[in-house]
Each structure stands twice: as C-alpha cells, then as structure tokens.
Design a protein around this motif. Structure first.
Motif, short mmCIF file in Angstrom:
data_model
loop_
_atom_site.label_atom_id
_atom_site.label_comp_id
_atom_site.label_asym_id
_atom_site.label_seq_id
_atom_site.Cartn_x
_atom_site.Cartn_y
_atom_site.Cartn_z
N VAL A 91 7.88 1.36 1.39
CA VAL A 91 9.73 1.30 0.43
C VAL A 91 9.13 2.76 0.42
N LEU A 92 7.88 3.61 -0.21
CA LEU A 92 8.34 4.76 -0.69
C LEU A 92 8.43 5.70 0.83
N SER A 93 7.67 5.35 1.27
CA SER A 93 7.13 6.10 2.25
C SER A 93 8.42 5.51 3.47
N ILE A 94 9.64 4.42 3.68
CA ILE A 94 9.99 4.52 4.48
C ILE A 94 11.10 5.73 4.12
N PHE A 95 11.72 5.95 2.84
CA PHE A 95 12.32 6.32 2.14
C PHE A 95 12.29 7.99 2.39
N THR A 96 10.93 8.10 2.00
CA THR A 96 10.34 9.50 2.35
C THR A 96 10.05 10.50 3.56
N THR A 97 9.73 9.48 4.80
CA THR A 97 9.45 9.51 5.81
C THR A 97 8.05 10.12 5.65
N GLN A 98 7.22 9.88 4.54
CA GLN A 98 5.72 10.17 4.79
C GLN A 98 4.90 9.13 4.81
N SER A 99 3.96 9.04 5.35
CA SER A 99 3.04 7.96 5.45
C SER A 99 2.33 7.93 4.76
N ILE A 100 2.54 6.46 4.53
CA ILE A 100 1.41 5.92 3.04
C ILE A 100 0.62 6.30 2.76
N GLU A 101 -0.71 6.35 3.36
CA GLU A 101 -1.72 7.20 3.23
C GLU A 101 -1.18 8.49 2.04
N GLU A 102 -0.64 9.63 3.00
CA GLU A 102 -0.20 10.50 2.19
C GLU A 102 0.63 10.28 0.48
N ILE A 103 1.65 9.25 0.78
CA ILE A 103 1.79 9.13 -0.56
C ILE A 103 0.93 9.01 -1.61
N LYS A 104 0.01 7.43 -1.25
CA LYS A 104 -1.26 7.65 -2.61
C LYS A 104 -1.55 8.80 -2.77
N ILE A 105 -2.04 9.27 -1.60
CA ILE A 105 -2.79 10.84 -2.05
C ILE A 105 -2.05 11.62 -2.94
N GLN A 106 -0.74 11.36 -3.37
CA GLN A 106 0.39 12.36 -4.31
C GLN A 106 -0.02 11.21 -5.14
N VAL A 107 -0.09 9.80 -5.22
CA VAL A 107 -0.07 9.47 -6.61
C VAL A 107 -1.11 9.38 -7.19
N GLU A 108 -2.43 9.45 -6.31
CA GLU A 108 -3.48 9.96 -6.91
C GLU A 108 -3.89 11.27 -7.76
N LYS A 109 -3.09 12.38 -7.74
CA LYS A 109 -2.74 13.32 -7.76
C LYS A 109 -2.73 13.04 -8.89
N ASN A 110 -1.38 12.94 -8.57
CA ASN A 110 0.00 12.93 -10.25
C ASN A 110 -0.60 12.31 -11.76
N ASN A 111 -1.98 10.73 -10.90
CA ASN A 111 -2.64 10.26 -12.37
C ASN A 111 -3.70 11.14 -12.71
N VAL A 112 -3.84 11.68 -11.64
CA VAL A 112 -5.12 12.82 -12.00
C VAL A 112 -4.22 13.89 -13.16
N ASN A 113 -3.62 14.57 -12.60
CA ASN A 113 -3.24 15.48 -13.63
C ASN A 113 -2.66 14.64 -14.73
N ASN A 114 -1.83 13.55 -15.10
CA ASN A 114 -1.45 13.33 -16.31
C ASN A 114 -2.51 13.04 -16.87
#
Length: 82
Positions: free
Chosen positions: A56-79
């Motif tokens: 769903v996020l990939s469709i909404f953002t037009t980013q690949s699923i892998e790109e989104i997973k990387i961003q989520v992982e970075k956010n989790n590490v930063n948090n």
C-alpha cells in the motif's frame, strides 16, 4: 490500494474511502487530499510490518517496497537511539 488491504481492516478501508470521496470535491492540484491520505496511512500503520502494508505504501508513494523497507528500518534504528 484498497485491493491490497485485507477485508478485515474495515476501519482503514472506511477511512480511505472517505479520503477518496472527500478528494472528489477538491481540485486535482490541491495537496490537502494527499496529506489526509498520508495521515490515514500513518494512523493505521505507523510502523509497517506486514507485506500488504508495504505494498500500500509503495502504491501511495510510488517508491519500491525495498526502498520503503530501508526507510522504515532507518527510522526504527533512529528511534531506538533517542
């Protein structure tokens, strides 16, 4: 996006349908409906974990699923550092 969401996620589906209905009364160039849809997605899965959430996020953002997973992982590490 709706086709990717499990049918038991009725509140999310209801909210997204409201976003769609509301957007039909706005000019296409207005960004408000995009912000509302973004807020809806954040509300329902602030930390995506399920495959369908990434789709769903990939469709909404037009980013690949892998790109989104990387961003989520970075956010989790930063948090966890704060």
């Amino acid at each position: 996006m709706l086709a990717k969401i499990p049918t038991e996620k009725t509140e999310l589906i209801k909210d997204l349908k409201w976003n769609f209905e509301d957007a039909s009364f706005k000019a296409p160039e207005e960004s408000l409906q995009w912000e509302r849809t973004q807020n809806t997605l954040i509300k329902h899965f602030p930390k995506p974990t399920e495959d369908w959430e990434f789709e769903v996020l990939s469709i909404f953002t037009t980013q690949s699923i892998e790109e989104i997973k990387i961003q989520v992982e970075k956010n989790n590490v930063n948090n966890t550092k704060t």
